[in-house]
Scaffold this active site. Sequence first.
Site, PDB file in Angstrom:
ATOM      1  N   ALA A  10      39.501  34.760  40.046  1.00 33.89           N
ATOM      2  CA  ALA A  10      39.647  33.375  40.465  1.00 33.89           C
ATOM      3  C   ALA A  10      38.308  32.657  40.324  1.00 33.89           C
ATOM      4  CB  ALA A  10      40.145  33.325  41.904  1.00 33.89           C
ATOM      5  N   GLU A  86      35.267  31.571  29.595  1.00 34.34           N
ATOM      6  CA  GLU A  86      36.418  30.666  29.716  1.00 34.34           C
ATOM      7  C   GLU A  86      37.541  31.063  28.753  1.00 34.34           C
ATOM      8  OE1 GLU A  86      36.482  28.542  32.107  1.00 34.34           O
ATOM      9  OE2 GLU A  86      34.400  28.113  32.603  1.00 34.34           O
ATOM     10  N   CYS A 145      38.962  34.636  49.711  1.00 34.43           N
ATOM     11  CA  CYS A 145      39.528  33.357  50.161  1.00 34.43           C
ATOM     12  C   CYS A 145      38.784  32.891  51.414  1.00 34.43           C
ATOM     13  CB  CYS A 145      41.000  33.573  50.463  1.00 34.43           C
ATOM     14  SG  CYS A 145      41.835  32.138  51.147  1.00 34.43           S
ATOM     15  N   CYS A 147      39.936  32.519  54.202  1.00 36.25           N
ATOM     16  CA  CYS A 147      40.425  33.249  55.381  1.00 36.25           C
ATOM     17  C   CYS A 147      39.920  34.698  55.405  1.00 36.25           C
ATOM     18  CB  CYS A 147      41.950  33.257  55.376  1.00 36.25           C
ATOM     19  SG  CYS A 147      42.633  34.316  54.091  1.00 36.25           S
TER      20      CYS A 147
HETATM   21 ZN   LIG Z   1      43.503  32.913  52.495  1.00 36.06          ZN
END
Ligand SMILES: [Zn+2]
Length: 196
Positions: A10, A86, A145, A147
């Site tokens: 990501a 890329e 992430c 979180c």
């Molecule tokens: Zn998350």
Amino acid sequence: MSKLYFRYGAMGCGKTMQLLQVAFNYEERGQKVCVIKPATDTKNGDKLLTRIGPERVTDFCFSRDDDLYALVSKKYKNVDCILVDEAQFLTKEQVDQLLKITIKLKIPVMAYGLRLNFRMEDGGFDGATRLLQVAHDIEEIKTICECGHKATLNCRFLNGKMVVDGPDILIDDGKSKIEYRALCPACFYKNLEEDK
Ligand SMILES: [Zn+2]
């Protein structure tokens, strides 16, 4: 045997940083690399930039019509490795040309890119999809992430709100704030619900 490698992750997982590290390792041993990127990614001209500092000028930028096998055969046949940044923006044909480079020219090719676009629901990027189908060796570069769980998705935020439609490449018009965040699927759905 030379291989086609796909390293995906990501946004913000350090793909370009890893690419530059591989280039450095080759050159430290006196070997040559050829670093390329699609001309689609015009934001930094012909340079690869990383968030934490290191950068490098590419050997060439390619457009969607370029035959990478022909270009490399002509000018870069003697390099020890080809590094593609890329790589999601490659066409399906160009991924096959990279595969041909590993077989016919016996040069390893390492492609770094995103696995899926921010829309999530369509076929994703042609280049990434084809790389997932034909690369000899596929590995994820992990990132986290907000979180704390593993981020697998690339999300586009316009003025702080997540959006799931629009073009692959959004030109910054200076009026709205465009950001990309790497999220886990749970946070993706949470944002989707909140925006309804
Ligand atoms: Zn998350």
